[in-house]
Write an enzyme that holds these catalytic residues in place. Structure first.
Site, mmCIF file in Angstrom:
data_model
loop_
_atom_site.group_PDB
_atom_site.id
_atom_site.type_symbol
_atom_site.label_atom_id
_atom_site.label_comp_id
_atom_site.label_asym_id
_atom_site.label_seq_id
_atom_site.Cartn_x
_atom_site.Cartn_y
_atom_site.Cartn_z
ATOM 1 N N TYR A 180 0.244 -1.955 -7.347
ATOM 2 C CA TYR A 180 0.007 -3.069 -8.266
ATOM 3 C C TYR A 180 -1.292 -3.782 -7.927
ATOM 4 O O TYR A 180 -2.160 -3.989 -8.788
ATOM 5 C CB TYR A 180 1.173 -4.064 -8.227
ATOM 6 C CG TYR A 180 0.797 -5.435 -8.747
ATOM 7 C CD1 TYR A 180 0.434 -5.608 -10.081
ATOM 8 C CD2 TYR A 180 0.771 -6.542 -7.902
ATOM 9 C CE1 TYR A 180 0.058 -6.855 -10.559
ATOM 10 C CE2 TYR A 180 0.399 -7.786 -8.368
ATOM 11 C CZ TYR A 180 0.048 -7.942 -9.702
ATOM 12 O OH TYR A 180 -0.337 -9.180 -10.175
ATOM 13 N N THR A 218 -4.923 -11.941 -9.387
ATOM 14 C CA THR A 218 -3.985 -12.345 -8.340
ATOM 15 C C THR A 218 -4.634 -12.332 -6.963
ATOM 16 O O THR A 218 -5.588 -11.573 -6.718
ATOM 17 C CB THR A 218 -2.778 -11.379 -8.323
ATOM 18 O OG1 THR A 218 -1.951 -11.627 -7.193
ATOM 19 C CG2 THR A 218 -3.237 -9.928 -8.258
ATOM 20 N N ASP A 219 -4.103 -13.131 -6.052
ATOM 21 C CA ASP A 219 -4.573 -13.116 -4.668
ATOM 22 C C ASP A 219 -4.211 -11.817 -3.959
ATOM 23 O O ASP A 219 -4.778 -11.489 -2.912
ATOM 24 C CB ASP A 219 -4.028 -14.313 -3.881
ATOM 25 C CG ASP A 219 -2.508 -14.435 -3.884
ATOM 26 O OD1 ASP A 219 -1.815 -13.530 -4.396
ATOM 27 O OD2 ASP A 219 -2.001 -15.457 -3.376
ATOM 28 N N GLU A 220 -3.300 -11.036 -4.515
ATOM 29 C CA GLU A 220 -2.851 -9.807 -3.848
ATOM 30 C C GLU A 220 -3.952 -8.753 -3.745
ATOM 31 O O GLU A 220 -3.836 -7.805 -2.956
ATOM 32 C CB GLU A 220 -1.616 -9.239 -4.553
ATOM 33 C CG GLU A 220 -0.423 -10.159 -4.456
ATOM 34 C CD GLU A 220 0.861 -9.534 -4.966
ATOM 35 O OE1 GLU A 220 1.106 -8.345 -4.657
ATOM 36 O OE2 GLU A 220 1.619 -10.209 -5.682
ATOM 37 N N LYS A 250 -4.883 -4.159 -10.095
ATOM 38 C CA LYS A 250 -5.496 -5.436 -10.466
ATOM 39 C C LYS A 250 -6.906 -5.546 -9.887
ATOM 40 O O LYS A 250 -7.816 -6.066 -10.544
ATOM 41 C CB LYS A 250 -4.632 -6.604 -9.978
ATOM 42 C CG LYS A 250 -3.329 -6.775 -10.736
ATOM 43 C CD LYS A 250 -3.534 -7.069 -12.226
ATOM 44 C CE LYS A 250 -4.084 -8.451 -12.470
ATOM 45 N NZ LYS A 250 -4.191 -8.744 -13.922
#
Length: 329
Positions: free
Chosen positions: A151, A127-129, A155
């Site tokens: 989260y 993810t970009d997060e 990741k």
């Protein structure tokens, strides 16, 4: 190709599996797919019903953290496409433990089994997060990770583990990082399906803070097409960004959802902002465009309209899931 898909009953994983198998028949050579999924609250077996009877498809109910099970399932596959993850930011803020266990330890269990059984390629979907927040411009694949939620941190940890197995063991591993996904079959706790299903019933919706947080939106089918390109032709040890190119503030997105459902701002509750809420995400997709020819194909407004129409027509799918989500801690 024989592909093991983890988390294949979830929103993005099931789209990937359906896209692989929906057009296959007994006379057509194509991929064989094994889905490994523990069916948590957001893993929905019915998401795979459209391909459940397709030749070359099999399902294994189990946890990626179960090393013995993973070791039994892994042999005989050519590639792993790893979607399985705890993925809801709000739940990670309430309790980070399951995120660390599933996202980091579970990924390591898979990597070790893939290394032991000499799997040809391991694609890790992220993810970009992991980058945190960016005020202007876009992240490149070599931008440093700087996660702000449990989260996103889990990741980022799993991404680094995947890349480390390439550097340490010479494994053919690749990481993809995507922008915010939307589309059919998304569990109704994320913004678009939550707001859509609430508004269809005339119920109120919660909008965090001042609503100026910016997200880049990507239709799930474009995302899975990008993953397919990386699976087939991506370079080992690399990160590839898969973006949709449609940036909107949460205020702008909410306005579109209100308009599409024939409701108005009177149903919007401004609620306290999420802890550690990133202001803006944006991905530079030059690498995947130049190397693999990826471009998003679905216009955001058309894709959003089709998504809302899907939820309007599939109440029997989402009503039980919303009831289940309401009972969760």
């Amino acid at each position: 190709m024989r592909i093991l898909v983890t988390g294949g009953a979830g929103f993005i994983g099931s789209e990937f599996v359906r896209s692989l198998l929906a057009s296959r028949d007994a006379t057509t050579r194509g991929p064989r797919v094994t889905v490994l999924d523990v069916l948590t609250y957001s893993g929905v077996a019915a998401n795979l019903d459209p391909v459940a009877m397709q030749p070359g498809y099999s399902f294994v109910h189990g946890d990626i953290c179960d090393a013995d099970l993973v070791d039994q399932v892994m042999p005989g596959h050519d590639a792993v496409v790893h979607f399985a993850a705890e993925s809801h930011v709000d739940r990670s803020i309430v309790g980070a433990g399951p995120f660390a266990v599933t996202n980091v330890l579970g990924t390591q269990v898979l990597l070790e089994a893939a290394r032991r059984h000499r799997i040809d390629r391991f694609v890790h979907v992220s993810t970009d997060e992991v980058y945190g927040s960016i005020a202007r411009g876009s992240w490149a694949e070599d931008s440093p990770v700087d996660p702000n939620s449990p989260y996103a941190a889990s990741k980022a940890g799993s991404d680094l583990m995947v890349l480390a197995y390439h550097r340490t063991h010479g494994m053919d591993t690749v990481v993809t990082r995507c922008s915010n996904n939307y589309g059919p079959y998304q569990f109704p706790e994320k913004l678009i399906p939550l707001f859509t299903t609430n508004l269809l019933d005339g119920r109120r919706v919660p909008l965090y803070g001042d609503g100026r947080n910016v997200r880049e939106w990507l239709h799930v089918s474009d995302h899975c097409r990008g993953i397919g390109l990386v699976l087939r032709r991506g370079r080992a040890g690399q990160v590839y960004h898969i973006g949709g190119g449609a940036e909107l503030t949460n205020n702008e997105l909410t306005g579109l959802l209100l308009e599409a459902t024939g409701t108005n701002w009177e149903l919007v509750d401004r609620v306290a902002d999420r802890k550690g809420h990133d202001l803006r995400y944006s991905l530079d997709t030059t690498r995947i465009a130049k190397e693999l020819g990826y471009r998003p194909q679905i216009d955001f407004r058309q894709g959003l309209a089709a998504t809302i129409a899907w939820y309007r027509a599939n109440r029997a799918w989402w009503e039980p899931l919303k009831a289940k989500a309401a009972m969760l801690p």
